[in-house]
Design a protein around this motif. Structure first.
Motif, PDB file in Angstrom:
ATOM      1  N   ASN A 614       0.707  -1.147   0.023  1.00 10.33           N
ATOM      2  CA  ASN A 614      -0.152  -0.066   0.168  1.00 10.33           C
ATOM      3  C   ASN A 614       0.702   1.292   0.195  1.00 10.33           C
ATOM      4  OD1 ASN A 614      -2.588  -1.359   0.250  1.00 10.33           O
ATOM      5  ND2 ASN A 614      -2.348  -1.631   2.165  1.00 10.33           N
ATOM      6  N   HIS A 615       2.189   1.163  -0.186  1.00 10.14           N
ATOM      7  CA  HIS A 615       3.059   2.299  -0.124  1.00 10.14           C
ATOM      8  C   HIS A 615       2.683   3.188  -1.507  1.00 10.14           C
ATOM      9  CE1 HIS A 615       6.542   4.794  -0.263  1.00 10.14           C
ATOM     10  NE2 HIS A 615       6.872   4.299   0.859  1.00 10.14           N
ATOM     11  N   PRO A 616       2.428   4.550  -0.939  1.00 11.44           N
ATOM     12  CA  PRO A 616       1.893   5.424  -1.964  1.00 11.44           C
ATOM     13  C   PRO A 616       2.854   5.408  -3.344  1.00 11.44           C
ATOM     14  CG  PRO A 616       2.799   6.704  -0.074  1.00 11.44           C
ATOM     15  CD  PRO A 616       2.573   5.490  -0.003  1.00 11.44           C
ATOM     16  N   TYR A 617       4.263   5.341  -3.327  1.00 12.67           N
ATOM     17  CA  TYR A 617       5.106   5.374  -4.343  1.00 12.67           C
ATOM     18  C   TYR A 617       4.474   3.956  -5.444  1.00 12.67           C
ATOM     19  CZ  TYR A 617       8.065   8.720  -2.435  1.00 12.67           C
ATOM     20  OH  TYR A 617       8.636   9.806  -1.908  1.00 12.67           O
ATOM     21  N   LEU A 618       4.369   2.868  -4.763  1.00 11.65           N
ATOM     22  CA  LEU A 618       4.015   1.716  -5.351  1.00 11.65           C
ATOM     23  C   LEU A 618       2.804   1.911  -6.052  1.00 11.65           C
ATOM     24  CD1 LEU A 618       5.170  -1.178  -3.437  1.00 11.65           C
ATOM     25  CD2 LEU A 618       5.860  -0.907  -5.777  1.00 11.65           C
ATOM     26  N   GLN A 619       1.731   2.455  -5.486  1.00 10.65           N
ATOM     27  CA  GLN A 619       0.457   2.410  -5.760  1.00 10.65           C
ATOM     28  C   GLN A 619       0.353   3.463  -7.030  1.00 10.65           C
ATOM     29  OE1 GLN A 619      -2.439   0.709  -4.959  1.00 10.65           O
ATOM     30  NE2 GLN A 619      -1.019  -0.405  -3.714  1.00 10.65           N
ATOM     31  N   ASN A 620       1.213   4.537  -6.857  1.00  6.55           N
ATOM     32  CA  ASN A 620       1.132   5.576  -8.105  1.00  6.55           C
ATOM     33  C   ASN A 620       1.721   4.697  -9.166  1.00  6.55           C
ATOM     34  OD1 ASN A 620       2.194   7.685  -9.583  1.00  6.55           O
ATOM     35  ND2 ASN A 620       1.346   8.845  -8.105  1.00  6.55           N
ATOM     36  N   LEU A 621       2.997   4.184  -9.048  1.00  6.42           N
ATOM     37  CA  LEU A 621       3.469   3.544 -10.239  1.00  6.42           C
ATOM     38  C   LEU A 621       2.726   2.282 -10.913  1.00  6.42           C
ATOM     39  CD1 LEU A 621       7.067   3.593  -8.933  1.00  6.42           C
ATOM     40  CD2 LEU A 621       6.391   4.879 -10.778  1.00  6.42           C
ATOM     41  N   LEU A 622       1.852   1.958 -10.086  1.00  5.28           N
ATOM     42  CA  LEU A 622       0.630   0.764 -10.849  1.00  5.28           C
ATOM     43  C   LEU A 622       0.158   1.359 -11.870  1.00  5.28           C
ATOM     44  CD1 LEU A 622      -0.371  -1.539  -7.986  1.00  5.28           C
ATOM     45  CD2 LEU A 622       1.292  -1.904  -9.430  1.00  5.28           C
ATOM     46  N   GLN A 623       0.034   2.459 -11.921  1.00  6.51           N
ATOM     47  CA  GLN A 623      -0.986   3.309 -13.046  1.00  6.51           C
ATOM     48  C   GLN A 623      -0.307   3.443 -14.235  1.00  6.51           C
ATOM     49  OE1 GLN A 623      -2.324   6.949 -11.449  1.00  6.51           O
ATOM     50  NE2 GLN A 623      -2.957   5.881  -9.309  1.00  6.51           N
ATOM     51  N   GLY A 624       1.361   3.446 -14.131  1.00  4.07           N
ATOM     52  CA  GLY A 624       2.149   3.557 -15.386  1.00  4.07           C
ATOM     53  C   GLY A 624       2.324   4.805 -15.907  1.00  4.07           C
ATOM     54  N   ASN A 625       1.780   5.849 -15.179  1.00  2.00           N
ATOM     55  CA  ASN A 625       1.918   7.036 -15.573  1.00  2.00           C
ATOM     56  C   ASN A 625       3.032   7.819 -14.862  1.00  2.00           C
ATOM     57  OD1 ASN A 625       1.797   9.856 -16.315  1.00  2.00           O
ATOM     58  ND2 ASN A 625      -0.349   9.399 -16.665  1.00  2.00           N
ATOM     59  N   TYR A 626       4.235   7.753 -15.414  1.00  2.00           N
ATOM     60  CA  TYR A 626       5.654   8.378 -14.812  1.00  2.00           C
ATOM     61  C   TYR A 626       5.404   9.905 -14.624  1.00  2.00           C
ATOM     62  CZ  TYR A 626      10.381   9.456 -14.049  1.00  2.00           C
ATOM     63  OH  TYR A 626      11.579   9.678 -13.708  1.00  2.00           O
ATOM     64  N   SER A 627       4.709  10.691 -15.545  1.00  2.00           N
ATOM     65  CA  SER A 627       4.506  12.212 -15.225  1.00  2.00           C
ATOM     66  C   SER A 627       3.622  12.380 -14.174  1.00  2.00           C
ATOM     67  CB  SER A 627       3.634  12.790 -16.474  1.00  2.00           C
ATOM     68  OG  SER A 627       4.200  12.363 -17.750  1.00  2.00           O
ATOM     69  N   ASN A 628       2.840  11.518 -13.656  1.00  2.00           N
ATOM     70  CA  ASN A 628       1.942  11.672 -12.394  1.00  2.00           C
ATOM     71  C   ASN A 628       3.009  11.259 -11.141  1.00  2.00           C
ATOM     72  OD1 ASN A 628      -0.134  12.347 -13.970  1.00  2.00           O
ATOM     73  ND2 ASN A 628      -1.313  10.383 -13.648  1.00  2.00           N
ATOM     74  N   PHE A 629       3.747  10.397 -11.333  1.00  2.00           N
ATOM     75  CA  PHE A 629       4.733   9.979 -10.358  1.00  2.00           C
ATOM     76  C   PHE A 629       5.654  11.065 -10.046  1.00  2.00           C
ATOM     77  CE2 PHE A 629       8.839   8.276  -9.110  1.00  2.00           C
ATOM     78  CZ  PHE A 629       8.366   7.488  -7.811  1.00  2.00           C
ATOM     79  N   LEU A 630       6.145  11.822 -11.300  1.00  2.00           N
ATOM     80  CA  LEU A 630       7.058  13.092 -11.054  1.00  2.00           C
ATOM     81  C   LEU A 630       6.264  14.077 -10.333  1.00  2.00           C
ATOM     82  CD1 LEU A 630       9.278  13.327 -14.144  1.00  2.00           C
ATOM     83  CD2 LEU A 630       9.893  12.051 -12.050  1.00  2.00           C
ATOM     84  N   ALA A 631       4.941  14.268 -10.526  1.00  2.00           N
ATOM     85  CA  ALA A 631       4.177  15.247  -9.821  1.00  2.00           C
ATOM     86  C   ALA A 631       4.189  15.042  -8.638  1.00  2.00           C
ATOM     87  CB  ALA A 631       3.029  15.414 -10.602  1.00  2.00           C
ATOM     88  N   MET A 632       4.167  13.865  -8.120  1.00  2.00           N
ATOM     89  CA  MET A 632       3.909  13.341  -6.764  1.00  2.00           C
ATOM     90  C   MET A 632       5.334  13.758  -5.838  1.00  2.00           C
ATOM     91  SD  MET A 632       3.331   9.683  -5.211  1.00  2.00           S
ATOM     92  CE  MET A 632       3.052   9.273  -3.505  1.00  2.00           C
ATOM     93  N   LEU A 633       6.294  13.684  -6.544  1.00  2.00           N
ATOM     94  CA  LEU A 633       7.720  13.970  -6.019  1.00  2.00           C
ATOM     95  C   LEU A 633       7.733  15.657  -5.763  1.00  2.00           C
ATOM     96  CD1 LEU A 633       9.833  11.366  -7.540  1.00  2.00           C
ATOM     97  CD2 LEU A 633       8.459  11.073  -5.477  1.00  2.00           C
ATOM     98  N   GLU A 634       7.078  16.261  -6.669  1.00  2.00           N
ATOM     99  CA  GLU A 634       7.439  17.688  -6.941  1.00  2.00           C
ATOM    100  C   GLU A 634       7.432  18.653  -5.897  1.00  2.00           C
ATOM    101  OE1 GLU A 634       5.118  20.549  -9.628  1.00  2.00           O
ATOM    102  OE2 GLU A 634       6.216  19.455 -10.810  1.00  2.00           O
ATOM    103  N   PRO A 635       6.025  18.680  -4.921  1.00  2.00           N
ATOM    104  CA  PRO A 635       6.106  19.412  -3.562  1.00  2.00           C
ATOM    105  C   PRO A 635       7.202  19.271  -2.783  1.00  2.00           C
ATOM    106  CG  PRO A 635       4.066  18.114  -4.099  1.00  2.00           C
ATOM    107  CD  PRO A 635       4.976  17.721  -5.013  1.00  2.00           C
ATOM    108  N   GLU A 636       7.806  18.137  -2.390  1.00  2.00           N
ATOM    109  CA  GLU A 636       8.922  17.845  -1.464  1.00  2.00           C
ATOM    110  C   GLU A 636      10.019  18.602  -2.212  1.00  2.00           C
ATOM    111  OE1 GLU A 636      11.706  14.264   0.045  1.00  2.00           O
ATOM    112  OE2 GLU A 636       9.556  13.851  -0.278  1.00  2.00           O
TER     113      GLU A 636
END
Length: 745
Positions: A614-636
């Protein structure tokens, strides 16, 4: 009446020498009279090599400036010992690139120029192309009868028949050695010749026709302007056909009689890249990488410099390859960390590619399925032009991805029962399976079951890795090795166990589970020998059912048409690290590995074993959209002002005495606090122990400089270098400065 001789002004040469000193040195040219003017001397000498006497030793340096004046008393300036080149060895554009790179990365120019030059040339060898071996087939109408008792020789001959002439590069790309040719040479079926390299441009440009492009590929190819500089970010999912875009862009460049430079991250990718380009183009292709011997590397460098090589393919050091008429630069897998040199001259080949393309006003293509945050941000800010490829080429479909929760499940050498069943099913259907484990060796630790003792490296703050073939303990940080330990040195117990798993242990477990299936391990240990990676890939591409076990060497750029299942073991280990880039690299690696599945007609599937499903990184990557994954890292990244929203420099120190290493950086921080007067734009962190504090018997500390202003960062770096150069303590400490560090260790 006496004849008056015209006074000739002395010619002063500014020479960059391969020393840690950050300046050039003035020498006199004795033969000043042979040049009609200073302008002529400057044109013929700038970039040439000279041999000089320096501090009781003889060094080879490069002339970087020619003038009539010097800041020193001319009477005290030494003559050069020898002028090695009559014309520049380093062309003006490459010299300018090295000067800019040395300035940007705060490194001595002499060492930068030395890095840019093949070993033989920096040792003073003449820059003359030597005749190279070439092999020619002699036609034999009854070849099958001639070699009926030598099937291997017959097979080799039939392979050689594909081309009339074979160069060393072609033999290398086909895994053929000169030794294998001796029997055919002895039977006069193959003739070995020596000839000077020449441009091969008499045949038609294309050896095979290009493939039909998808709509997205067509847009990408048509968007590339070959007459001006522009950096293009070719952002295509794995299997979307980025290589075909490269090939058609190269075709356009070659049709204008220009050269192409292609950078790849791994030596293992070089043979297959050479093979693919040689199959497409009737042009000379050369390789530049560290697996070549000094002579081969020098020949490739000179062939590119003289315009004989049309396509240059290499790893990061190839960015310094000269080219007479460079028209295009391509950086494949631009996100890869291996483009950054981690010691000595700490340049980033990807960023120097941008610098070189700008300088020459030519296009640059940066390709990746998982671009770095820096490049993606540059595309969003319209510094780069984004060329998206969102669909796989042909009929191939994006693989399905799932996380397998292994909590409370029994594991057999790291493999869960559902995973073993999935592998068994694919093998029975005649497919191939890739098992990814980014840890080489048999096990990462050796532990005493009775007292808890763990085998530690005596030189580093790290555990010794267990290797089985050959059996030994190995530190992957300092290369310390020792024989295997069978009895605990602390309590004398024989209950010494291997803890965890590496590729060797995984290979052993899979061999036990699937005894009739070919298990192929791909890691640094199994690919040490020349051509070993090429031989492994050829074996895989035969298409027979097999299980591939490997590290990140398998994750990049490979096309495995018959791999239908990718298994990722121990994905959780990448989620716990202090490096701020770790989440980004975790996402890149996971998606790159996943992209090896289902690249042809067969559908693909990816299974990720995890205790943290259930880790958020894994769950995000399961969608296969790398752009969304980078957007998740952007605020930090924005909050902490880390790249791409801030500019980093890392000053490292190391010493056998920790108080010296830490003390030097403490003195530097006090100096910077006074110099910068607590500038709010500057954030200094440290000095702190490095994540791996002790390595190879030296204690390591680091001071991090972070600012949102690039010019301010370089100003602080210059202040730091000035202080460290004058520090008494710095003479007892090794120190270095890393601009835009990629590895925070």
């Amino acid at each position: 009446m006496e004849t008056q001789h015209k006074q000739v002004d002395p010619i002063i040469l500014s020479v960059a020498l391969p020393t840690p000193l950050r300046k050039t040195f003035d020498y006199l040219l004795p033969e000043a009279t042979i040049y009609a003017s200073l302008a002529e001397a400057r044109e013929l000498l700038t970039g040439a090599r000279v041999q000089v006497s320096f501090a009781r030793q003889t060094l080879i340096g490069f002339i970087v400036n020619v003038s009539h004046t010097s800041h020193f008393d001319i009477k005290k300036i030494k003559n050069i010992s020898q002028l090695i080149d009559q014309q520049p060895l380093i062309p003006a554009d490459l010299l300018k690139l090295c000067q800019r790179a040395a300035n940007y990365y705060c490194h001595p120019l002499g060492e930068a120029l030395s890095t840019a030059t093949p070993a033989l040339l920096r040792q003073g060898e003449p820059s003359i192309l030597q005749p190279i071996n070439s092999w020619k087939i002699v036609a034999d109408t009854d070849i099958k009868s001639t070699l009926k008792r030598a099937p291997k020789q017959l097979d080799l001959y039939l392979r050689l028949q594909e081309r009339q002439h074979w160069s060393p590069e072609l033999l290398y790309s086909e895994s053929i050695t000169p030794t294998q040719l001796r029997s055919l040479i002895g039977k006069k079926l193959v003739i070995q010749q020596q000839k000077l390299p020449k441009p091969q441009r008499s045949n038609p440009l294309l050896a095979q026709q290009h493939h039909q492009l998808t709509d997205e590929q067509s847009v990408a190819v048509e968007s590339i302007n070959h007459s001006d500089y522009c950096a293009y970010l070719l952002y295509g999912i794995t299997g979307s056909g980025k290589t075909e875009v490269y090939l058609q862009a190269i075709e356009e460049t070659l049709s204008k009689h220009q050269q192409v430079l292609i950078l790849v991250p791994e030596i293992g990718l070089t043979p297959q890249t050479i093979q693919r380009f040689q199959a497409r183009f009737n042009r000379t292709v050369v390789a530049v990488h560290s697996n070549l011997n000094d002579k081969e590397r020098c020949e490739a460098w000179l062939m590119a410099a003289q315009g004989i090589a049309d396509i240059v393919i290499g790893t990061r050091s190839a960015i310094f390859t000269p080219a007479r008429n460079l028209g295009l630069i391509i950086v494949d897998e631009e996100h890869d960390q291996s483009f950054k040199q981690q010691d000595g001259f700490r340049y980033n080949a990807r960023d120097l590619a941008v610098m070189r393309a700008q300088q020459l006003n030519i296009p640059l293509i940066l390709g990746s399925a998982t671009p770095s945050m820096e490049s993606f941000n540059n595309a969003q800010q319209q510094r780069y032009k984004l060329l998206p490829l969102t669909q796989r080429a042909g009929s191939a479909l994006t693989p399905s991805m799932e996380v397998l929760d292994v909590c409370r499940q029994p594991l057999q050498d790291g493999l869960s029962p559902p995973l073993i069943t999935a592998i068994q099913r694919e093998i029975e259907q005649g497919n191939q399976v890739l098992v990814f484990l980014n840890r080489r060796g048999f096990a990462p630790s050796l532990l005493c079951h009775d007292c808890g003792w763990i085998a530690q490296c005596p030189r580093c703050d790290s555990r010794l890795t267990v290797h089985q073939s050959p059996q030994h303990l190995h530190c992957h940080h300092c290369d310390y090795q020792r024989s295997h330990i069978h009895q605990c040195p602390k309590c004398n117990s024989r209950e010494v166990k291997c803890l965890g798993q590496g590729t060797e242990r995984c290979e052993q477990a899979l061999t036990t589970l699937f005894p009739k299936t070919d298990i192929i391990r791909v890691d640094r240990d199994s690919t040490r020998r020349k051509n070993s990676m090429k031989n492994i890939l050829d074996n895989i591409n035969k298409g027979d059912p097999c299980i591939l076990v490997g590290t990140q060497m398998l994750a990049k750029g490979h096309h495995f048409a018959d791999v239908t299942l990718v298994v990722i073991l121990d994905a959780d280990s990448s989620l716990f690290t202090a490096d701020f880039r770790a989440p980004e690299r975790f996402g890149q690696l996971l998606l790159q590995v996943s992209g090896r599945a289902g690249r042809a007609q067969k559908p693909g599937r990816v299974i990720i074993q995890s205790h943290l499903s259930n880790h958020p990184y894994l769950q995000n990557l399961l969608q296969g959209n790398y752009s969304n994954f980078l957007a998740m890292l952007e605020p930090e990244r924005k909050l902490t002002q880390l790249p791409p929203y801030g500019n980093l420099a890392l000053i490292r120190s190391e010493s056998k005495r920790p108080e010296n290493a830490a003390g030097l950086l403490n003195q530097l921080r006090e100096h910077l606090n006074q110099s910068c007067a607590h500038n709010p734009q500057v954030n200094l962190l440290g000095p702190l122990p490095a994540p791996l504090e002790k390595r190879n018997d030296r204690y390591r500390f680091q001071l991090q400089i972070n600012t949102d202003n690039r010019q301010l960062r370089h100003h602080i770096a210059a202040l730091s270098i000035q202080f460290l150069d004058g520090s008494v303590l710095a003479r007892r400490v090794r120190w270095s400065i890393d601009i835009d560090p990629q590895d925070m260790n």
